[in-house]
Design a protein around this motif. Structure first.
Motif, mmCIF file in Angstrom:
data_model
loop_
_atom_site.group_PDB
_atom_site.id
_atom_site.type_symbol
_atom_site.label_atom_id
_atom_site.label_comp_id
_atom_site.label_asym_id
_atom_site.label_seq_id
_atom_site.Cartn_x
_atom_site.Cartn_y
_atom_site.Cartn_z
ATOM 1 N N GLU A 22 0.873 -1.175 0.000
ATOM 2 C CA GLU A 22 0.000 0.000 0.000
ATOM 3 C C GLU A 22 0.910 1.225 0.000
ATOM 4 N N VAL A 23 0.939 1.955 -1.124
ATOM 5 C CA VAL A 23 1.924 3.025 -1.288
ATOM 6 C C VAL A 23 1.730 4.169 -0.305
ATOM 7 N N THR A 24 0.530 4.314 0.262
ATOM 8 C CA THR A 24 0.278 5.406 1.201
ATOM 9 C C THR A 24 0.570 5.006 2.649
ATOM 10 N N GLY A 25 0.982 3.774 2.858
ATOM 11 C CA GLY A 25 1.263 3.304 4.220
ATOM 12 C C GLY A 25 2.736 3.022 4.404
ATOM 13 N N ASN A 26 3.423 3.804 5.232
ATOM 14 C CA ASN A 26 4.867 3.667 5.388
ATOM 15 C C ASN A 26 5.262 2.284 5.906
ATOM 16 N N ALA A 31 7.589 -3.025 4.938
ATOM 17 C CA ALA A 31 7.418 -4.480 4.958
ATOM 18 C C ALA A 31 7.689 -5.073 3.578
ATOM 19 N N ALA A 32 7.263 -4.367 2.533
ATOM 20 C CA ALA A 32 7.509 -4.830 1.169
ATOM 21 C C ALA A 32 8.999 -4.826 0.851
ATOM 22 N N VAL A 77 1.974 11.018 -5.994
ATOM 23 C CA VAL A 77 3.262 11.706 -5.859
ATOM 24 C C VAL A 77 4.002 11.270 -4.589
ATOM 25 N N ILE A 78 3.346 11.406 -3.450
ATOM 26 C CA ILE A 78 3.998 11.014 -2.199
ATOM 27 C C ILE A 78 4.267 9.516 -2.191
ATOM 28 N N GLY A 79 3.341 8.730 -2.772
ATOM 29 C CA GLY A 79 3.540 7.291 -2.863
ATOM 30 C C GLY A 79 4.818 6.917 -3.589
ATOM 31 N N PRO A 80 5.020 7.363 -4.838
ATOM 32 C CA PRO A 80 6.259 7.066 -5.549
ATOM 33 C C PRO A 80 7.506 7.602 -4.853
ATOM 34 N N HIS A 81 7.380 8.754 -4.210
ATOM 35 C CA HIS A 81 8.504 9.315 -3.457
ATOM 36 C C HIS A 81 8.896 8.380 -2.317
ATOM 37 N N SER A 82 7.912 7.926 -1.558
ATOM 38 C CA SER A 82 8.171 7.041 -0.427
ATOM 39 C C SER A 82 8.716 5.691 -0.884
#
Length: 209
Positions: A22-26, A31-32, A77-82
């Protein structure tokens, strides 16, 4: 598995691993990274493709709520950055393991899946405002990643995959997923250092920012 499906059979020794993310969950991203690290081991990760995105259709500036803008930027945006930042150590490891290989996907690379709708120069209307803004921002993020990541032997590109028949692209899109994937595979196998930081479409043709 014998293949992703009948059209994409695996060759002997090849494997497909499904890793939830889940890209919005740090915590999910971390974990990935751990799961992928366990799979690739000391070889690192050669290619990261940031493909997750959302779009709400048909809303111009006045129809775009603050919440829609926030949610779209968070995923797109924040997802790909993270994801890129968290996977950076594995990409760097691959680049170091392949230090004799020219800068390319065979060494280490990040592909951010953008869209022609993120082109500021080509924008003629405000249709899907939040999505357009997010893809323009993703293109800038890619340029910034390209500037920093290349120091570790990693190249970064923004890629327009074409208008594809998916849940996001809709049924009127001219490209099948197979055709789009074939175009992207061509870019993966042919991109070089000269494409670092570029915004491209099929055949690595430059897309106007």
């Amino acid at each position: 598995s014998s293949g992703i499906n009948a059209e994409w059979p695996l060759r002997p020794g090849e494997h497909v691993y499904h890793v939830g993310l889940e890209v919005t969950g740090n915590m999910s991203v971390q974990a990935a990274v751990k799961k992928v690290s366990d799979i690739v081991g000391a070889d690192g990760l050669n290619l990261l493709i940031n493909n997750a995105a959302i779009m709400q259709h048909g809303k111009g500036v006045l129809g775009c709520s603050d919440q829609e803008m926030k949610e779209t930027l968070t995923v797109n945006v924040i997802g790909p950055h993270s994801v890129a930042n968290n996977f950076h150590p594995l990409l760097k490891l691959a680049a170091e393991c392949n230090s004799d290989t020219p800068l390319s996907c065979a060494r280490a690379a990040v592909f951010n899946i953008s869209s022609e709708l993120g082109s500021i120069q080509n924008t003629k209307n405000s249709f899907t405002t939040a999505y357009r803004v997010s893809k323009a921002a993703l293109n800038m993020l890619t340029k910034c990643q390209a500037s920093d990541f290349i120091k570790d032997g990693i190249i970064c590109l923004s890629v327009h995959p074409g208008w594809v028949r998916t849940d996001l692209g809709g049924p009127r899109a001219p490209l099948s997923t197979k055709e789009s994937v074939e175009d992207i595979m061509h870019m993966i196998t042919h991109c070089t250092e000269e494409h670092n930081g570029m915004y491209v479409r099929k055949n690595l043709v430059s897309e106007p920012y």
